[in-house]
Design a protein around this motif. Structure first.
Motif, mmCIF file in Angstrom:
data_model
loop_
_atom_site.group_PDB
_atom_site.id
_atom_site.type_symbol
_atom_site.label_atom_id
_atom_site.label_comp_id
_atom_site.label_asym_id
_atom_site.label_seq_id
_atom_site.Cartn_x
_atom_site.Cartn_y
_atom_site.Cartn_z
ATOM 1 N N GLU A 172 0.714 -1.247 -0.054
ATOM 2 C CA GLU A 172 0.104 -0.171 -0.020
ATOM 3 C C GLU A 172 0.877 1.129 0.018
ATOM 4 O O GLU A 172 0.318 2.248 -0.762
ATOM 5 C CB GLU A 172 -0.902 -0.195 1.065
ATOM 6 N N ALA A 173 2.378 1.175 0.471
ATOM 7 C CA ALA A 173 2.985 2.138 0.443
ATOM 8 C C ALA A 173 3.072 2.811 -0.889
ATOM 9 O O ALA A 173 3.267 4.184 -1.090
ATOM 10 C CB ALA A 173 4.357 1.990 1.113
ATOM 11 N N ALA A 174 3.083 1.866 -1.902
ATOM 12 C CA ALA A 174 3.592 2.408 -3.078
ATOM 13 C C ALA A 174 2.453 3.399 -3.786
ATOM 14 O O ALA A 174 2.713 4.068 -4.822
ATOM 15 C CB ALA A 174 3.750 1.186 -4.176
ATOM 16 N N ILE A 175 1.239 3.194 -3.201
ATOM 17 C CA ILE A 175 0.066 3.961 -3.735
ATOM 18 C C ILE A 175 -0.116 5.373 -2.856
ATOM 19 O O ILE A 175 -1.089 6.187 -3.209
ATOM 20 C CB ILE A 175 -1.094 3.184 -4.182
ATOM 21 N N ARG A 176 0.567 5.163 -1.588
ATOM 22 C CA ARG A 176 0.411 6.247 -0.952
ATOM 23 C C ARG A 176 1.439 7.307 -0.583
ATOM 24 O O ARG A 176 1.035 8.396 -0.393
ATOM 25 C CB ARG A 176 0.122 5.839 0.772
ATOM 26 N N ILE A 185 1.328 11.811 -8.913
ATOM 27 C CA ILE A 185 0.671 10.513 -8.429
ATOM 28 C C ILE A 185 -0.606 10.315 -8.602
ATOM 29 O O ILE A 185 -1.103 9.004 -8.956
ATOM 30 C CB ILE A 185 1.252 10.472 -6.798
ATOM 31 N N GLY A 186 -1.442 11.343 -9.006
ATOM 32 C CA GLY A 186 -2.876 11.081 -9.251
ATOM 33 C C GLY A 186 -2.782 10.527 -10.672
ATOM 34 O O GLY A 186 -3.612 9.380 -10.798
ATOM 35 N N HIS A 187 -2.128 11.044 -11.549
ATOM 36 C CA HIS A 187 -1.758 10.396 -12.837
ATOM 37 C C HIS A 187 -1.579 8.727 -12.925
ATOM 38 O O HIS A 187 -2.143 8.039 -13.484
ATOM 39 C CB HIS A 187 -1.042 11.407 -13.900
ATOM 40 N N GLN A 188 -0.638 8.628 -12.082
ATOM 41 C CA GLN A 188 -0.101 7.420 -12.086
ATOM 42 C C GLN A 188 -1.057 6.447 -11.660
ATOM 43 O O GLN A 188 -1.156 5.298 -11.929
ATOM 44 C CB GLN A 188 1.042 7.321 -10.899
ATOM 45 N N LEU A 189 -1.824 6.812 -10.599
ATOM 46 C CA LEU A 189 -2.708 5.955 -9.826
ATOM 47 C C LEU A 189 -3.836 5.572 -10.865
ATOM 48 O O LEU A 189 -4.465 4.490 -10.963
ATOM 49 C CB LEU A 189 -3.453 6.353 -8.687
ATOM 50 N N LEU A 274 -9.297 0.720 -3.886
ATOM 51 C CA LEU A 274 -8.408 1.298 -3.100
ATOM 52 C C LEU A 274 -7.326 2.389 -3.825
ATOM 53 O O LEU A 274 -7.294 3.613 -3.452
ATOM 54 C CB LEU A 274 -7.555 0.281 -2.365
ATOM 55 N N ILE A 275 -6.986 1.953 -4.993
ATOM 56 C CA ILE A 275 -6.230 2.955 -5.839
ATOM 57 C C ILE A 275 -6.834 3.953 -6.093
ATOM 58 O O ILE A 275 -6.500 5.114 -6.162
ATOM 59 C CB ILE A 275 -5.846 2.045 -6.954
#
Length: 285
Positions: A172-176, A185-189, A274-275
């Motif tokens: 979960e750290a990878a998406i937080r 990070i928004g684009h990445q998610l 969750l993402i």
């Protein structure tokens, strides 16, 4: 477009076959060096798949190992393929030699099982996410960063091959972690969520609520290959090199580890939810 057949794959395949022939003939490396009048280092490097090979040298080795004619001819033909250069050769100034092996393995593997503890995996990263990671380095110049980005984006074409399967588990750290700031990070998610819809790609999240788990020691990937191509391999990247593990006693603990964290991870639907929830938090914050 990266080639499905890289330069190191035929070298390693040829090296394995020549080692197998030598061992089947009960000839030691020392005895082979005496008969071929080569150095021990040369034969060791050939069997490790390091150098390009001449057909004449392969023929000489096959002769002292007692290889049948048809196999000798097949290995001589394979020797010609060892002179090919992978698509990444043009990026030799920014790709370390130990990573070239991995790129070839990546394009050959039929299945990748990947665990990432801190970051979104390189095959799933957006350009802005990649750039943000590389800018934390103290050794990359701006020109280096652009070329490394090009390599990583080029590698991602492998995801478009429906004959290859990818099973990603991300902590979960990878998406937080807000790599590159809220917009990046928004684009990445959003890209992660979109990629998870592909039939050959599974992306699951290992939630913080899991607590302690066996993969806390670090990220790794298990690569499975079609029969008779490459031995299945565990790849573990480090700061200045990488480990390639392909013995059964080395592989099984990582396969077990991946199964264990797979049992703890959210399923694909809940992971996608969750993402997207994390993406909304970044974009509204």
């Amino acid at each position: 477009m990266p080639s499905e057949q890289g330069s190191t794959v035929p070298r390693r395949r040829l090296g394995r076959e020549l080692r197998r022939l030598r061992e089947a003939a009960h000839i030691t490396i020392e005895a082979a060096t005496d008969q071929l009048e080569w150095s021990r280092q040369k034969i060791w490097r050939i069997e490790r798949g390091e150098p390009a090979m001449r057909a004449l040298d392969v023929e000489a080795m096959c002769k002292i190992y007692g290889a049948p004619k048809d196999l000798t001819e097949a290995l001589k033909a394979l020797a010609k393929e060892t002179k090919a250069r992978g698509w990444y050769h043009a990026y030799g100034d920014v790709i370390p030699k130990w990573f070239e092996i991995y790129i070839d393995l990546e394009t050959t593997a039929s299945l990748q099982e990947v665990y990432n503890g801190e970051l979104v995996d390189g095959l799933l990263q957006t350009r802005s996410y990649i750039e943000a990671i590389l800018r934390t380095s103290t050794v990359h110049t701006a020109a280096d960063i652009e070329r490394i980005v090009e390599v990583r984006i080029a590698r991602q074409s492998v995801l478009g091959n429906d004959g290859k399967k990818f099973d990603f588990i991300l902590n979960e750290a990878a998406i937080r972690r807000p790599v590159g700031g809220p917009l990046a990070i928004g684009h990445q998610l959003r890209q992660l969520a979109a990629m998870s819809e592909h039939s050959n790609i599974s992306i699951r999240i290992l939630p913080f609520a899991t607590g302690a788990h066996g993969a806390m020691l670090g990220s790794f990937r298990v690569l499975d290959f079609p029969a008779d191509s490459e031995p299945d391999t565990v790849y573990i990247e480090q700061l200045t090199g990488a480990l390639y593990l392909d013995k059964a006693h080395e592989l099984e603990p990582y396969r077990d580890q991946f199964r264990n964290i797979g049992n703890l991870a959210l399923d694909q639907r809940k992971s996608r939810d969750l993402i997207l929830a994390a993406e909304k938090e970044f974009c509204s914050g």
